[in-house]
Design a protein around this motif. Sequence first.
Motif, PDB file in Angstrom:
ATOM      1  N   UNK A  17       0.833  -1.212   0.000  1.00  0.00           N
ATOM      2  CA  UNK A  17       0.000   0.000   0.000  1.00  0.00           C
ATOM      3  C   UNK A  17       0.865   1.259   0.000  1.00  0.00           C
ATOM      4  N   UNK A  18       1.943   1.265   0.769  1.00  0.00           N
ATOM      5  CA  UNK A  18       2.847   2.416   0.757  1.00  0.00           C
ATOM      6  C   UNK A  18       3.426   2.650  -0.640  1.00  0.00           C
ATOM      7  N   UNK A  19       3.851   1.579  -1.289  1.00  0.00           N
ATOM      8  CA  UNK A  19       4.388   1.707  -2.646  1.00  0.00           C
ATOM      9  C   UNK A  19       3.316   2.214  -3.608  1.00  0.00           C
ATOM     10  N   UNK A  20       2.091   1.727  -3.464  1.00  0.00           N
ATOM     11  CA  UNK A  20       0.995   2.167  -4.335  1.00  0.00           C
ATOM     12  C   UNK A  20       0.707   3.651  -4.136  1.00  0.00           C
ATOM     13  N   UNK A  21       0.801   4.134  -2.898  1.00  0.00           N
ATOM     14  CA  UNK A  21       0.597   5.566  -2.633  1.00  0.00           C
ATOM     15  C   UNK A  21       1.697   6.377  -3.302  1.00  0.00           C
ATOM     16  N   UNK A  22       2.939   5.955  -3.117  1.00  0.00           N
ATOM     17  CA  UNK A  22       4.059   6.683  -3.714  1.00  0.00           C
ATOM     18  C   UNK A  22       4.015   6.648  -5.244  1.00  0.00           C
ATOM     19  N   UNK A  23       3.458   5.587  -5.793  1.00  0.00           N
ATOM     20  CA  UNK A  23       3.358   5.449  -7.250  1.00  0.00           C
ATOM     21  C   UNK A  23       2.070   6.029  -7.815  1.00  0.00           C
ATOM     22  N   UNK A  24       1.140   6.430  -6.961  1.00  0.00           N
ATOM     23  CA  UNK A  24      -0.185   6.799  -7.462  1.00  0.00           C
ATOM     24  C   UNK A  24      -0.190   7.965  -8.450  1.00  0.00           C
ATOM     25  N   UNK A  25       0.716   8.973  -8.354  1.00  0.00           N
ATOM     26  CA  UNK A  25       0.724   9.993  -9.414  1.00  0.00           C
ATOM     27  C   UNK A  25       1.055   9.410 -10.786  1.00  0.00           C
ATOM     28  N   UNK A  26       1.875   8.366 -10.792  1.00  0.00           N
ATOM     29  CA  UNK A  26       2.290   7.732 -12.051  1.00  0.00           C
ATOM     30  C   UNK A  26       1.291   6.660 -12.475  1.00  0.00           C
ATOM     31  N   UNK A  27       0.796   5.894 -11.509  1.00  0.00           N
ATOM     32  CA  UNK A  27      -0.072   4.749 -11.792  1.00  0.00           C
ATOM     33  C   UNK A  27      -1.404   4.890 -11.047  1.00  0.00           C
ATOM     34  N   UNK A  28      -2.257   5.812 -11.473  1.00  0.00           N
ATOM     35  CA  UNK A  28      -3.531   6.011 -10.770  1.00  0.00           C
ATOM     36  C   UNK A  28      -4.433   4.782 -10.813  1.00  0.00           C
ATOM     37  N   UNK A  29      -4.333   3.995 -11.869  1.00  0.00           N
ATOM     38  CA  UNK A  29      -5.155   2.794 -11.968  1.00  0.00           C
ATOM     39  C   UNK A  29      -4.733   1.769 -10.919  1.00  0.00           C
ATOM     40  N   UNK A  30      -3.430   1.605 -10.721  1.00  0.00           N
ATOM     41  CA  UNK A  30      -2.939   0.693  -9.695  1.00  0.00           C
ATOM     42  C   UNK A  30      -3.355   1.179  -8.311  1.00  0.00           C
ATOM     43  N   UNK A  31      -3.279   2.480  -8.074  1.00  0.00           N
ATOM     44  CA  UNK A  31      -3.669   3.034  -6.777  1.00  0.00           C
ATOM     45  C   UNK A  31      -5.145   2.777  -6.501  1.00  0.00           C
ATOM     46  N   UNK A  32      -5.980   2.910  -7.540  1.00  0.00           N
ATOM     47  CA  UNK A  32      -7.413   2.654  -7.368  1.00  0.00           C
ATOM     48  C   UNK A  32      -7.661   1.184  -7.020  1.00  0.00           C
ATOM     49  N   UNK A  33      -6.948   0.288  -7.684  1.00  0.00           N
ATOM     50  CA  UNK A  33      -7.113  -1.138  -7.398  1.00  0.00           C
ATOM     51  C   UNK A  33      -6.591  -1.495  -6.015  1.00  0.00           C
ATOM     52  N   UNK A  34      -5.514  -0.853  -5.590  1.00  0.00           N
ATOM     53  CA  UNK A  34      -4.980  -1.098  -4.252  1.00  0.00           C
ATOM     54  C   UNK A  34      -5.977  -0.638  -3.190  1.00  0.00           C
ATOM     55  N   UNK A  35      -6.605   0.524  -3.414  1.00  0.00           N
ATOM     56  CA  UNK A  35      -7.607   1.017  -2.482  1.00  0.00           C
ATOM     57  C   UNK A  35      -8.801   0.099  -2.384  1.00  0.00           C
ATOM     58  N   UNK A  36      -9.217  -0.453  -3.534  1.00  0.00           N
ATOM     59  CA  UNK A  36     -10.353  -1.371  -3.539  1.00  0.00           C
ATOM     60  C   UNK A  36     -10.001  -2.686  -2.839  1.00  0.00           C
ATOM     61  N   UNK A  37      -8.784  -3.164  -3.036  1.00  0.00           N
ATOM     62  CA  UNK A  37      -8.355  -4.418  -2.412  1.00  0.00           C
ATOM     63  C   UNK A  37      -8.390  -4.313  -0.892  1.00  0.00           C
ATOM     64  N   UNK A  38      -7.936  -3.159  -0.379  1.00  0.00           N
ATOM     65  CA  UNK A  38      -7.784  -3.009   1.068  1.00  0.00           C
ATOM     66  C   UNK A  38      -8.905  -2.172   1.687  1.00  0.00           C
ATOM     67  N   UNK A  39      -9.945  -1.894   0.893  1.00  0.00           N
ATOM     68  CA  UNK A  39     -11.111  -1.156   1.392  1.00  0.00           C
ATOM     69  C   UNK A  39     -10.717   0.179   2.026  1.00  0.00           C
ATOM     70  N   UNK A  40      -9.775   0.866   1.394  1.00  0.00           N
ATOM     71  CA  UNK A  40      -9.320   2.169   1.885  1.00  0.00           C
ATOM     72  C   UNK A  40      -8.782   2.962   0.691  1.00  0.00           C
ATOM     73  N   UNK A  41      -9.620   3.747   0.005  1.00  0.00           N
ATOM     74  CA  UNK A  41      -9.191   4.477  -1.190  1.00  0.00           C
ATOM     75  C   UNK A  41      -7.974   5.355  -0.915  1.00  0.00           C
ATOM     76  N   UNK A  42      -7.063   5.406  -1.865  1.00  0.00           N
ATOM     77  CA  UNK A  42      -5.868   6.240  -1.746  1.00  0.00           C
ATOM     78  C   UNK A  42      -6.222   7.657  -2.194  1.00  0.00           C
TER      79      UNK A  42
END
Length: 676
Positions: A478-503
């Motif tokens: 999740x930390x990596x997904x947050x740090x990558x979210x400006x570059x990979x917004x789709x991955x960040x959205x999927x990470x938020x859905x997986x862990x029930x906590x939107x980034x």
Amino acid sequence: MRQILVTSALPYANGHIHIGHLVEYLQTDIWVRFQKLRGHRCIYICADDTHGTAIMIRAQQEGRSEEALIAEMREAHVGDFTGFGIAFDHYGSTNSEANRAVCHEIWAALRAADMVVERAVEQLYDVEKETFLADRFVRGTCPKCGAKNQPGDNCGACGATYSPSDLVDPVSTLSGTRPEVRSASHLFVQIEKLHGFLDEWTQSGTLPPESANYLKGYFLHEPLRDWDISRPGPYFGFEIPDSPGNYWYVWFDAPIGYIGATREWCDLTGESFDAWWRSASTEIHHFIGKDIQYFHTLFWPAMLKTAGFTLPTRVHIHGFLTVDGAKMSKSTGTFVRASKYLEHLDPSYLRYYYASKLNARVEDIDLNLEEFVARVNADLVGKVVNLASRSAKFVEATGLSARYPDDGGLFAAFAAEGAAIAAAYEAGDFHKAMRAIVELADRANPYVEANAPWELRKDPAKADQLQDVCTVALNLFRQLAIYLSPVLPDLAEKAGALLNDPIVSWEQAATPLTGTPVAKFQHMLQRVDPAKVQAMIEESREQAPESIPAAATPVDSAAALQADPIAAEISIDDFAKVDLRVARVIAADEVPEARKLIRLTLSLGGEDRRQVFAGIKAAYEPADLVGRLVVMVANLAPRQMKFGLSEGMVIAAGPGGEDIFLLSPDDGAVPGQRVK
């Protein structure tokens, strides 16, 4: 909270978006997403650049109105941008009433400041097509450096600006004929009146150092030329209100489109326009390519200053894109449209690859297709997504642990890196940010390997340990997904859905997530299939367009060879000892105590700089060399001269004196490449 207005250069409505254009729009989108993630008020404004002779002629050729053409291209552009996740807050058009109104306002200010003059101009005219030729419809030899096949406004080799009539051996690209010179009345803006302001502003830290030095050495050391901002009809654009029959040149109303599109957004949202363009508390950031920095760093600030608008806080300038080390080409299939890419590949791949290459310097980047496949598969699939795919399925029933387990300090270390990664994003050094994130992933994966949740699941007595291990792994992911979210917004959205906590915030990376349910794991990113990359290239391959008709084959004299015969034969091994490299001149200075020498500072890419003394003073002005690509002997032993240490040699032809000619590589070559 900062208030930030961000723009990218307006794409021209005469062509489709390609992967070269996307360097800029992805770079800007990443920076904007980062600012929003940090909690700042940030809007991203862009528009189609719709005016000019090119649009008019294409519409005529296709038998439809200019308005119909630009409407179709707008739809295509917006579709491409949307496909790559580029999220504008407003996307307008320079052919709007809002833009017309701002053009009138700025024009009135220029008139009131007595900065406009009118005079007759000798302009190239295509007799066959019965039209004056816009800059883009003339090609010829640069009058400054002699580079061939250059456009009619500025040289891609040396950066010089000029009028189309200044070109040597000009040719109309509309008919392939040599145009004739005719006189027409033009209006000019006298930006020399703001020379002192422009000198100070360009050197204030607003521009990258390379660009500030380039402008200082190339333009600001002498009086600035008046800027020709009108074109006689017929012309598709806005007619100048106090000069009937004349139209504002596309480069006048195109940057004004930033303001016009903002005004449209303000009208739609109820925002205060002055709060965005007439407020010292608003930051304005432009992202542009190095080929248009002259317009954005001299003409544009002169217009803003005169009309009382806020000046840019920062102009971010990037280089060009090459593919596999060469200029994009239709014949080789490397000139890839955005839409064609989207038919074959995930946009996340390109977003990440460009981010891994972009830094804060004005440097070209290369899309190496083999590296593209390897880097995405290794970094994103093999290291980042792998953390979630190997742990999430084991806690679908239990969710995350109620308290965060002991992880040996990993989460705290990842959180501590957030400030450095954020600073890299802020500076535009995305390469540094991506490297730091991948290094964190390299620390996380050994934890999973060492604790082997797939083994723990076999022993019911170790259920709590399994949950703790997976809680750690998913929090690091999740930390990596947050740090990558400006570059990979789709991955960040999927990470938020997986862990029930939107980034939604950068600060989320500082606090571990505990006690939440974990959704069923869904594939987040597939590996890049090299076959799909190859299919994209093959489908992009076209027959190279016909070039401008060539002149008669020249008859070369034998005098030069007779005066300097070919040297004794050498072996290929002898030649291989000489390491010839492409280099860029980033500074050139007089050596007052030397009759023949100029001191050159050469860039071989990155931080590699070399000082070279070249005996070319009789043939070149130092300022004319800045920004130019040259060929140097990079492995020549340094030589201590009384003027300083010379760390190489530049390659030139000719007998010497005024008859010396520096060798330059073709467009597409980049500093550091070996000459073979």
